[in-house]
Scaffold this active site. Structure first.
Site, PDB file in Angstrom:
ATOM      1  N   LYS A 204       0.815  -1.213   0.000  1.00  0.00           N
ATOM      2  CA  LYS A 204       0.000   0.000   0.000  1.00  0.00           C
ATOM      3  C   LYS A 204       0.852   1.269   0.000  1.00  0.00           C
ATOM      4  CE  LYS A 204      -4.496  -1.653   1.151  1.00  0.00           C
ATOM      5  NZ  LYS A 204      -5.723  -1.465   1.932  1.00  0.00           N
ATOM      6  N   ARG A 238      -4.250 -10.037   4.581  1.00  0.00           N
ATOM      7  CA  ARG A 238      -4.529 -10.041   3.136  1.00  0.00           C
ATOM      8  C   ARG A 238      -3.270  -9.540   2.434  1.00  0.00           C
ATOM      9  NH1 ARG A 238      -6.487  -6.572  -0.959  1.00  0.00           N
ATOM     10  NH2 ARG A 238      -8.137  -7.467  -2.285  1.00  0.00           N
TER      11      ARG A 238
END
Length: 274
Positions: A204, A238
């Protein structure tokens, strides 16, 4: 929890798994590498062209059917904020609805309650796929926690049992890097909501901005952030890079005494004390 995006504009693979056969192959490889769970997405959260409900269903349903037929023991979730998509995905074999809007669709809780599926309730602000104003919070952790608590209550009121609820604080979703770092630092305050805690930190932007690394060089930072989250209470991670993540998680489990070593040889034999 491995990630397979059947989208032409995935931020991670740039559409490499958009073709159905490639998406199925990616999911099965993830299982072979040790993933317990595969998350299937048909529409990225970030801004981009609109995708109709019918198109999203066409992307995810055949993929879910193929994976569950090949590996019935594998947990499959659908990453969607639309109740109509969730309904079709669960009918196709998905066991979990990963809702990045946190029950933004008024029908979602009802659909999940009737389906018997689990639900991941994720914090985000406003609809996905659109440009939004800069993220602003007074206390991001307190506000995320309050949002998740309210949505958990809404899910319970709709008839979803508590044991089928999972929460995700939504790193980077309508948050800047400082917000995501603060969430990671104080993640125990989210974990104490009581539901299993999922984190999605892989590759991210908060990792890229913290380390000044492009997306292709964020694996070490992703594993470090994931480790911090597990130590603070996350129980589902995840992640995109399955093999590396499995090793990291198993090492954490070994350190915490949750998993025995795969073998014991070092300093256990009288002639091998080196």
């Amino acid at each position: 929890m491995a990630v397979v995006n059947r989208t032409p504009d995935s931020f991670y693979d740039r559409g490499a798994t958009f073709a159905l056969d490639r998406a199925v192959g990616s999911a099965l490889r993830a299982a072979d590498l040790g993933a317990d769970w595969v998350d299937i997405g048909g529409v990225p959260f970030g801004r981009g062209p609109a995708v109709s409900t019918a198109e999203e269903i066409d992307r995810v349903v055949p993929l879910i059917e193929a994976i569950t037929a090949a590996r019935p023991e594998l947990v499959v979730s659908v990453d969607t904020n639309r109740a109509d998509v969730a309904e079709r995905a669960v009918a196709a074999g998905a066991a979990v609805v990963n809702d990045t809007s946190g029950l933004g669709d008024e029908r979602m809780a009802e659909v999940v309650a009737e389906s018997g599926a689990h639900i991941v309730i994720t914090h985000s602000v406003g609809p996905p796929r659109v440009e939004k104003p800069p993220a602003r919070y007074g206390d991001v952790v307190a506000e995320v926690r309050a949002f998740l608590a309210e949505r958990m209550a809404r899910a319970l009121a709709a008839g979803i049992p508590a044991e089928r609820l999972i929460v995700d604080p939504g790193h980077d979703l309508d948050k800047n890097t400082l917000h995501s770092l603060e969430l990671t630092r104080r993640l125990d305050e989210i974990a104490d909501l009581g539901a299993p805690l999922l984190v999605a930190v892989s590759n991210k932007d908060f990792i890229g901005e913290t380390l000044d690394r492009p997306q292709s060089e964020r694996l070490p930072g992703s594993l470090a952030a994931m480790t911090a989250c597990v130590l603070a209470g996350a129980r589902i991670v995840r992640m995109h890079d399955v093999a590396e993540t499995v090793d990291a998680v198993r090492m954490i489990e070994g350190i915490l005494g949750w998993r025995p070593p795969a073998r014991l040889e070092h300093n256990t034999h009288p002639t091998r004390n080196v």
